[in-house]
Design a protein around this motif. Structure first.
Motif, PDB file in Angstrom:
ATOM      1  N   LEU A  81      35.841 -18.996  -3.962  1.00  0.00           N
ATOM      2  CA  LEU A  81      35.864 -18.549  -5.354  1.00  0.00           C
ATOM      3  C   LEU A  81      35.063 -17.733  -5.797  1.00  0.00           C
ATOM      4  O   LEU A  81      35.600 -16.651  -6.611  1.00  0.00           O
ATOM      5  CB  LEU A  81      35.838 -19.829  -6.293  1.00  0.00           C
ATOM      6  N   ARG A  82      33.796 -17.578  -5.342  1.00  0.00           N
ATOM      7  CA  ARG A  82      32.993 -16.509  -5.762  1.00  0.00           C
ATOM      8  C   ARG A  82      33.192 -15.324  -4.944  1.00  0.00           C
ATOM      9  O   ARG A  82      33.230 -14.224  -5.744  1.00  0.00           O
ATOM     10  CB  ARG A  82      31.386 -16.873  -5.438  1.00  0.00           C
ATOM     11  N   ARG A  83      33.602 -15.369  -3.811  1.00  0.00           N
ATOM     12  CA  ARG A  83      34.072 -14.081  -3.138  1.00  0.00           C
ATOM     13  C   ARG A  83      35.241 -13.533  -3.677  1.00  0.00           C
ATOM     14  O   ARG A  83      35.134 -12.197  -3.812  1.00  0.00           O
ATOM     15  CB  ARG A  83      34.143 -14.589  -1.760  1.00  0.00           C
ATOM     16  N   TYR A  84      36.074 -14.350  -3.963  1.00  0.00           N
ATOM     17  CA  TYR A  84      37.448 -13.866  -4.492  1.00  0.00           C
ATOM     18  C   TYR A  84      36.908 -12.822  -6.142  1.00  0.00           C
ATOM     19  O   TYR A  84      37.372 -12.064  -6.119  1.00  0.00           O
ATOM     20  CB  TYR A  84      38.266 -14.863  -5.094  1.00  0.00           C
ATOM     21  N   SER A  85      36.015 -13.631  -6.756  1.00  0.00           N
ATOM     22  CA  SER A  85      35.789 -12.883  -8.116  1.00  0.00           C
ATOM     23  C   SER A  85      35.027 -11.463  -7.938  1.00  0.00           C
ATOM     24  O   SER A  85      35.038 -10.507  -8.474  1.00  0.00           O
ATOM     25  CB  SER A  85      34.539 -13.861  -8.685  1.00  0.00           C
ATOM     26  N   SER A  86      34.147 -11.328  -6.622  1.00  0.00           N
ATOM     27  CA  SER A  86      33.541 -10.360  -6.157  1.00  0.00           C
ATOM     28  C   SER A  86      34.200  -9.315  -5.822  1.00  0.00           C
ATOM     29  O   SER A  86      34.316  -7.984  -6.231  1.00  0.00           O
ATOM     30  CB  SER A  86      32.647 -10.699  -5.193  1.00  0.00           C
ATOM     31  N   VAL A  87      35.543  -9.445  -5.025  1.00  0.00           N
ATOM     32  CA  VAL A  87      36.284  -8.437  -4.525  1.00  0.00           C
ATOM     33  C   VAL A  87      37.325  -7.953  -5.784  1.00  0.00           C
ATOM     34  O   VAL A  87      37.375  -6.738  -5.937  1.00  0.00           O
ATOM     35  CB  VAL A  87      37.162  -8.787  -3.203  1.00  0.00           C
ATOM     36  N   SER A 110      36.238  -7.715  -8.902  1.00  0.00           N
ATOM     37  CA  SER A 110      35.316  -6.957  -9.516  1.00  0.00           C
ATOM     38  C   SER A 110      35.212  -5.522  -8.829  1.00  0.00           C
ATOM     39  O   SER A 110      35.167  -4.496  -9.362  1.00  0.00           O
ATOM     40  CB  SER A 110      33.950  -7.418  -9.418  1.00  0.00           C
ATOM     41  N   ASN A 111      35.028  -5.688  -7.555  1.00  0.00           N
ATOM     42  CA  ASN A 111      35.117  -4.420  -6.776  1.00  0.00           C
ATOM     43  C   ASN A 111      36.386  -3.373  -7.114  1.00  0.00           C
ATOM     44  O   ASN A 111      36.452  -2.240  -7.242  1.00  0.00           O
ATOM     45  CB  ASN A 111      34.999  -4.364  -5.300  1.00  0.00           C
ATOM     46  N   MET A 112      37.445  -4.027  -7.073  1.00  0.00           N
ATOM     47  CA  MET A 112      38.930  -3.545  -7.226  1.00  0.00           C
ATOM     48  C   MET A 112      38.859  -2.683  -8.660  1.00  0.00           C
ATOM     49  O   MET A 112      39.018  -1.761  -8.766  1.00  0.00           O
ATOM     50  CB  MET A 112      39.898  -4.702  -7.119  1.00  0.00           C
ATOM     51  N   GLU A 113      38.177  -3.609  -9.781  1.00  0.00           N
ATOM     52  CA  GLU A 113      38.184  -3.058 -10.974  1.00  0.00           C
ATOM     53  C   GLU A 113      37.169  -1.644 -11.040  1.00  0.00           C
ATOM     54  O   GLU A 113      37.788  -0.705 -11.593  1.00  0.00           O
ATOM     55  CB  GLU A 113      37.660  -4.029 -12.003  1.00  0.00           C
ATOM     56  N   GLN A 114      36.122  -1.854 -10.319  1.00  0.00           N
ATOM     57  CA  GLN A 114      35.382  -0.781 -10.445  1.00  0.00           C
ATOM     58  C   GLN A 114      36.011   0.563  -9.671  1.00  0.00           C
ATOM     59  O   GLN A 114      35.681   1.498 -10.031  1.00  0.00           O
ATOM     60  CB  GLN A 114      34.082  -0.958  -9.803  1.00  0.00           C
ATOM     61  N   THR A 115      36.802   0.225  -8.858  1.00  0.00           N
ATOM     62  CA  THR A 115      37.525   1.413  -7.848  1.00  0.00           C
ATOM     63  C   THR A 115      38.862   1.551  -8.567  1.00  0.00           C
ATOM     64  O   THR A 115      38.917   3.121  -8.557  1.00  0.00           O
ATOM     65  CB  THR A 115      37.855   0.818  -6.450  1.00  0.00           C
ATOM     66  N   VAL A 116      39.608   0.914  -8.990  1.00  0.00           N
ATOM     67  CA  VAL A 116      40.813   1.320  -9.605  1.00  0.00           C
ATOM     68  C   VAL A 116      40.661   1.769 -11.084  1.00  0.00           C
ATOM     69  O   VAL A 116      40.590   1.042 -12.056  1.00  0.00           O
ATOM     70  CB  VAL A 116      41.803   0.472  -9.727  1.00  0.00           C
ATOM     71  N   LEU A 117      40.230   3.029 -11.481  1.00  0.00           N
ATOM     72  CA  LEU A 117      39.717   3.755 -12.591  1.00  0.00           C
ATOM     73  C   LEU A 117      41.017   4.066 -13.595  1.00  0.00           C
ATOM     74  O   LEU A 117      40.970   3.931 -14.617  1.00  0.00           O
ATOM     75  CB  LEU A 117      38.824   4.722 -12.569  1.00  0.00           C
ATOM     76  N   VAL A 118      42.138   4.194 -12.605  1.00  0.00           N
ATOM     77  CA  VAL A 118      43.373   4.812 -13.465  1.00  0.00           C
ATOM     78  C   VAL A 118      44.446   3.582 -13.012  1.00  0.00           C
ATOM     79  O   VAL A 118      45.125   3.943 -12.045  1.00  0.00           O
ATOM     80  CB  VAL A 118      43.744   6.172 -13.352  1.00  0.00           C
ATOM     81  N   PRO A 119      44.504   2.456 -13.273  1.00  0.00           N
ATOM     82  CA  PRO A 119      45.410   1.576 -12.994  1.00  0.00           C
ATOM     83  C   PRO A 119      46.863   1.968 -12.960  1.00  0.00           C
ATOM     84  O   PRO A 119      47.775   1.524 -12.152  1.00  0.00           O
ATOM     85  CB  PRO A 119      45.143   0.141 -13.883  1.00  0.00           C
ATOM     86  N   SER A 120      47.214   2.707 -13.961  1.00  0.00           N
ATOM     87  CA  SER A 120      48.539   3.100 -14.293  1.00  0.00           C
ATOM     88  C   SER A 120      49.063   4.044 -12.922  1.00  0.00           C
ATOM     89  O   SER A 120      50.372   3.930 -12.701  1.00  0.00           O
ATOM     90  CB  SER A 120      48.966   4.081 -15.537  1.00  0.00           C
TER      91      SER A 120
END
Lengths: 139, 139
Positions: free
Chosen positions: A17-23, A25-35
């Motif tokens: 569960l923790r590992r999932y939260s972490s990846v 977060s990483n996705m959010e930091q990488t995907v700066l323009v989700p559209s």
């Protein structure tokens, strides 16, 4: 002995569960323009039979992965189970499960949750990599 | 607002896991002579169809509830899934589930685990009360 411990740790639900939260977060930091993910078709089996009824683009997947992370972090069981009820395959499975002894049910759901978290973690990492491809960042 | 929060808290998986650990601890503290539970038949639907193949007495239930608590506290997913494999009803349910989208699977197992923990908590409390009946302590 140390190997055995490492093996056990990999099988911890809480760690998964923790590992999932972490990846996520990483996705959010990488995907700066989700559209930018809009209308990019999902290549894997993500949507399965539900592909026709839901929007099967990466943007939809991005939102879903974040929503699941919010549920994971809150630790709350969603009260709204329309999604499960509307799913025929899942509804069919509920009936035989009710006859089962609780220990087997416990193991079934514990393993199931662990397995689906591992799957979602891979999907999150894959989506992050696809975003990097889209914006032309090599990995 | 406060009511909504209380309602949410009751639906927390982590809370359900902690509550289960707690009632099993209470059972251990109450059941000082577990062997008194031997050959006392389990009255509820605990064993279901598996009643014939397993020892269906309260002593067996006592050991099972403790074993599940150990798994809950370690947070580890049991590697040994013989129990699930040998269970026909559960095996049948696994196949349609594999075709499902991961979000529905996640909700299904999260709810399932929450529900089975609530069930096991009640069974633990019931067993503790039955032990008190056996030794003649009123509750």
């Amino acid at each position: 002995m140390q190997y055995a411990e490492a093996k056990y740790n990999r099988n911890s639900l809480l760690l998964a569960l923790r590992r999932y939260s972490s990846v996520v977060s990483n996705m959010e930091q990488t995907v700066l323009v989700p559209s930018l993910l809009r209308d990019v078709p999902s290549e894997d089996e993500w949507d399965g039979d539900a592909a026709e009824e839901s929007c099967g683009d990466l943007y939809g997947n991005y939102l879903t992965l974040k929503a699941i992370r919010n549920t994971v972090e809150s630790g709350l069981v969603p009260l709204d189970d329309r999604k499960v009820k509307s799913n025929t395959a899942l509804s069919k499975t509920l009936e035989p499960l009710l006859d089962t002894d609780p220990e087997a049910l416990f193991r079934f759901h514990l393993k199931g949750l662990f397995s689906v978290m591992t799957d979602l973690t891979k999907k999150t990492q894959s989506l992050t990599e696809k975003y990097k491809d889209i914006i032309g960042v090599s990995h």
